[in-house]
Enzyme design. Structure first.
Site, PDB file in Angstrom:
ATOM      1  N   ASN A   9      -9.748   0.095  -0.441  1.00 42.04           N
ATOM      2  CA  ASN A   9      -8.570   0.627   0.238  1.00 42.04           C
ATOM      3  C   ASN A   9      -8.958   1.953   0.893  1.00 42.04           C
ATOM      4  O   ASN A   9      -9.050   2.974   0.216  1.00 42.04           O
ATOM      5  CB  ASN A   9      -7.442   0.823  -0.791  1.00 42.04           C
ATOM      6  CG  ASN A   9      -6.209   1.465  -0.179  1.00 42.04           C
ATOM      7  OD1 ASN A   9      -6.097   1.567   1.040  1.00 42.04           O
ATOM      8  ND2 ASN A   9      -5.283   1.896  -1.028  1.00 42.04           N
ATOM      9  N   TRP A  10      -9.201   1.890   2.192  1.00 45.76           N
ATOM     10  CA  TRP A  10      -9.673   3.097   2.890  1.00 45.76           C
ATOM     11  C   TRP A  10      -8.551   4.096   3.168  1.00 45.76           C
ATOM     12  O   TRP A  10      -8.814   5.197   3.641  1.00 45.76           O
ATOM     13  CB  TRP A  10     -10.354   2.704   4.208  1.00 45.76           C
ATOM     14  CG  TRP A  10     -11.670   2.014   4.031  1.00 45.76           C
ATOM     15  CD1 TRP A  10     -12.342   1.794   2.861  1.00 45.76           C
ATOM     16  CD2 TRP A  10     -12.484   1.448   5.066  1.00 45.76           C
ATOM     17  NE1 TRP A  10     -13.530   1.132   3.103  1.00 45.76           N
ATOM     18  CE2 TRP A  10     -13.637   0.903   4.449  1.00 45.76           C
ATOM     19  CE3 TRP A  10     -12.370   1.339   6.447  1.00 45.76           C
ATOM     20  CZ2 TRP A  10     -14.647   0.263   5.164  1.00 45.76           C
ATOM     21  CZ3 TRP A  10     -13.371   0.699   7.169  1.00 45.76           C
ATOM     22  CH2 TRP A  10     -14.498   0.173   6.531  1.00 45.76           C
ATOM     23  N   LYS A  11      -7.307   3.679   2.960  1.00 49.16           N
ATOM     24  CA  LYS A  11      -6.157   4.555   3.245  1.00 49.16           C
ATOM     25  C   LYS A  11      -6.244   5.078   4.682  1.00 49.16           C
ATOM     26  O   LYS A  11      -6.727   4.361   5.545  1.00 49.16           O
ATOM     27  CB  LYS A  11      -6.071   5.676   2.199  1.00 49.16           C
ATOM     28  CG  LYS A  11      -6.126   5.114   0.778  1.00 49.16           C
ATOM     29  CD  LYS A  11      -5.753   6.091  -0.286  1.00 49.16           C
ATOM     30  CE  LYS A  11      -5.868   5.401  -1.645  1.00 49.16           C
ATOM     31  NZ  LYS A  11      -5.383   6.207  -2.744  1.00 49.16           N
ATOM     32  N   HIS A 107       1.897  -0.256  -2.563  1.00 51.43           N
ATOM     33  CA  HIS A 107       1.026   0.800  -3.088  1.00 51.43           C
ATOM     34  C   HIS A 107       1.890   1.999  -3.474  1.00 51.43           C
ATOM     35  O   HIS A 107       2.888   2.290  -2.817  1.00 51.43           O
ATOM     36  CB  HIS A 107      -0.003   1.195  -2.020  1.00 51.43           C
ATOM     37  CG  HIS A 107      -1.054   2.098  -2.563  1.00 51.43           C
ATOM     38  ND1 HIS A 107      -0.836   3.442  -2.741  1.00 51.43           N
ATOM     39  CD2 HIS A 107      -2.312   1.853  -3.013  1.00 51.43           C
ATOM     40  CE1 HIS A 107      -1.924   3.988  -3.263  1.00 51.43           C
ATOM     41  NE2 HIS A 107      -2.832   3.043  -3.438  1.00 51.43           N
ATOM     42  N   GLU A 109       1.610   5.033  -2.989  1.00 48.07           N
ATOM     43  CA  GLU A 109       1.825   6.016  -1.907  1.00 48.07           C
ATOM     44  C   GLU A 109       2.935   5.542  -0.968  1.00 48.07           C
ATOM     45  O   GLU A 109       3.679   6.350  -0.420  1.00 48.07           O
ATOM     46  CB  GLU A 109       0.500   6.255  -1.158  1.00 48.07           C
ATOM     47  CG  GLU A 109      -0.455   7.086  -2.011  1.00 48.07           C
ATOM     48  CD  GLU A 109      -1.923   6.801  -1.806  1.00 48.07           C
ATOM     49  OE1 GLU A 109      -2.303   6.232  -0.759  1.00 48.07           O
ATOM     50  OE2 GLU A 109      -2.718   7.146  -2.711  1.00 48.07           O
ATOM     51  N   GLU A 179      -2.009  -0.195 -10.800  1.00 48.38           N
ATOM     52  CA  GLU A 179      -2.545   1.116 -10.440  1.00 48.38           C
ATOM     53  C   GLU A 179      -1.656   2.203 -11.033  1.00 48.38           C
ATOM     54  O   GLU A 179      -0.647   2.576 -10.429  1.00 48.38           O
ATOM     55  CB  GLU A 179      -2.559   1.272  -8.916  1.00 48.38           C
ATOM     56  CG  GLU A 179      -3.435   0.264  -8.201  1.00 48.38           C
ATOM     57  CD  GLU A 179      -3.891   0.810  -6.856  1.00 48.38           C
ATOM     58  OE1 GLU A 179      -5.101   0.891  -6.667  1.00 48.38           O
ATOM     59  OE2 GLU A 179      -3.055   1.191  -6.031  1.00 48.38           O
ATOM     60  N   GLY A 185      -6.595   8.725  -7.332  1.00 45.17           N
ATOM     61  CA  GLY A 185      -7.139   9.895  -6.654  1.00 45.17           C
ATOM     62  C   GLY A 185      -7.277  11.132  -7.533  1.00 45.17           C
ATOM     63  O   GLY A 185      -7.493  12.228  -7.036  1.00 45.17           O
ATOM     64  N   SER A 225      -8.976   5.752  -9.582  1.00 42.37           N
ATOM     65  CA  SER A 225     -10.218   6.454  -9.906  1.00 42.37           C
ATOM     66  C   SER A 225     -11.311   5.529 -10.443  1.00 42.37           C
ATOM     67  O   SER A 225     -12.087   5.900 -11.327  1.00 42.37           O
ATOM     68  CB  SER A 225      -9.955   7.606 -10.882  1.00 42.37           C
ATOM     69  OG  SER A 225      -9.086   8.547 -10.288  1.00 42.37           O
ATOM     70  N   GLY A 246     -10.058   3.152  -4.022  1.00 44.54           N
ATOM     71  CA  GLY A 246      -9.721   4.060  -2.934  1.00 44.54           C
ATOM     72  C   GLY A 246     -10.911   4.942  -2.576  1.00 44.54           C
ATOM     73  O   GLY A 246     -11.821   4.519  -1.868  1.00 44.54           O
ATOM     74  N   GLY A 247     -10.924   6.165  -3.113  1.00 43.41           N
ATOM     75  CA  GLY A 247     -11.942   7.159  -2.762  1.00 43.41           C
ATOM     76  C   GLY A 247     -13.372   6.627  -2.764  1.00 43.41           C
ATOM     77  O   GLY A 247     -14.118   6.840  -1.793  1.00 43.41           O
TER      78      GLY A 247
HETATM   79  P1  PGA Z   1      -8.531   5.866  -5.938  1.00 43.98           P
HETATM   80  O1  PGA Z   1      -7.360   5.061  -5.194  1.00 43.98           O
HETATM   81  O2  PGA Z   1      -9.606   4.864  -6.245  1.00 43.98           O
HETATM   82  O3  PGA Z   1      -8.967   6.906  -4.946  1.00 43.98           O
HETATM   83  O4  PGA Z   1      -7.946   6.462  -7.164  1.00 43.98           O
HETATM   84  C1  PGA Z   1      -7.010   3.769  -5.576  1.00 43.98           C
HETATM   85  C2  PGA Z   1      -5.886   3.279  -4.725  1.00 43.98           C
HETATM   86  O5  PGA Z   1      -5.012   4.107  -4.384  1.00 43.98           O
HETATM   87  O6  PGA Z   1      -5.810   2.107  -4.366  1.00 43.98           O
END
Ligand code: PGA
Length: 264
Positions: A9-11, A107, A109, A179, A185, A225, A246-247
């Site tokens: 997930n590159w956001k 998600h 967010e 999640e 994050g 994470s 994500g990250g």
């Molecule tokens: P993260 O994000 O790996 O940076 O914690 C995961 C996600 O939001 O899908």
């Protein structure tokens, strides 16, 4: 064995050019690791990148060096509407036409910054399924909900309400991602034990709703994470079928190290 998935997930990161470079770097690294027939890699870039990355997947699939790779594209969101006067929205039909197979829905967010509630998300799931997209439906509790010990109840509500008007047959065509919001994050992942406990619980909720067989076949991913150091322990858990990353997915080496940890 259930399909094991590593989803990136590159956001809201990378320009289309940078995204294509990152994708091709990931692809090159993946081509050097032993084949895992039970696994799939999913890349979820921003909307603006879907078309060019889809073309790249298509072009590489013709090259024998990459023929063993199972790679799909995902969008990070879709509209709850079909078409029309919804400025700034992107429909499932458009996403599908850009060469996309999956769509991330719900998600945390989106839930928190854009106030998407379970009802809105249920409509998004409908739109996705109508267009033969596979929803990756996200759920997870906040730190506060966990400390109040209402995390199971929260996740149960998210799953039940999000999936309330779809059939068991349709649930077969979905992926769920657990999640925990406090792990996204933050560098603090759920322990393997915490994650496994919640994944088993989600599978039980699905079994009650759709039957044991459908629940047993559903891929449930862990997100929050996830990194090359913790992926092995998390992915070894019996109810964890890979990760939504994500990250760490913005670094090709780290992401491919995570892919390597999927169950075989
Ligand atoms: P993260 O994000 O790996 O940076 O914690 C995961 C996600 O939001 O899908």
């Amino acid at each position: 064995m259930r399909l094991q998935i590593a989803a990136a997930n590159w956001k809201m990161n990378t320009t289309p050019e940078e995204g294509l470079k990152l994708f091709e770097h990931i692809l090159n690294l993946l081509s050097t690791i032993p084949e895992n027939r039970n696994s799939r890699v999913i890349i979820a870039p921003p909307f603006t990148h879907l078309h060019i990355i889809s073309e790249s997947i298509h072009a590489h699939s013709k090259n024998p060096r990459f023929s063993n790779l199972d790679i799909s594209l995902a969008a990070q969101n879709c509209s709850s509407e079909t078409k029309g006067a919804y400025t700034g929205e992107v429909s499932s039909e458009m996403i599908k036409n850009a060469g996309t197979r999956y769509v991330i829905i719900g998600h945390s967010e989106r839930r928190s910054y854009f106030r998407e509630d379970n009802n809105c998300l249920a409509r998004k799931i409908d739109r996705a399924l109508e267009n033969n997209l596979i929803p990756i439906y996200c759920c997870g509790e906040t730190r506060q909900e966990r400390s109040e010990k209402i995390h199971f109840e929260t996740v149960k509500n998210q799953v039940e309400e999000g999936l309330k008007h779809i059939s068991g047959e349709q649930v077969k065509n979905m992926v769920i991602a657990y999640e925990p919001v406090w792990a996204i994050g933050t560098g603090v992942n759920a322990t393997a034990q915490e994650a496994q406990e919640m994944h088993a619980f989600i599978r039980k909720v699905i079994a009650e709703r759709c039957g044991k067989e459908i629940a047993a076949g559903l891929s449930i991913l862990y997100g929050g994470s996830c990194n090359p150091k913790n992926a092995k322990e998390l992915f070894e858990c019996p109810d964890i079928d890979g990760g939504l990353v994500g990250g760490a997915s913005l670094n090709a080496n780290d992401f491919v190290e995570i892919v390597k940890q999927l169950k075989r």
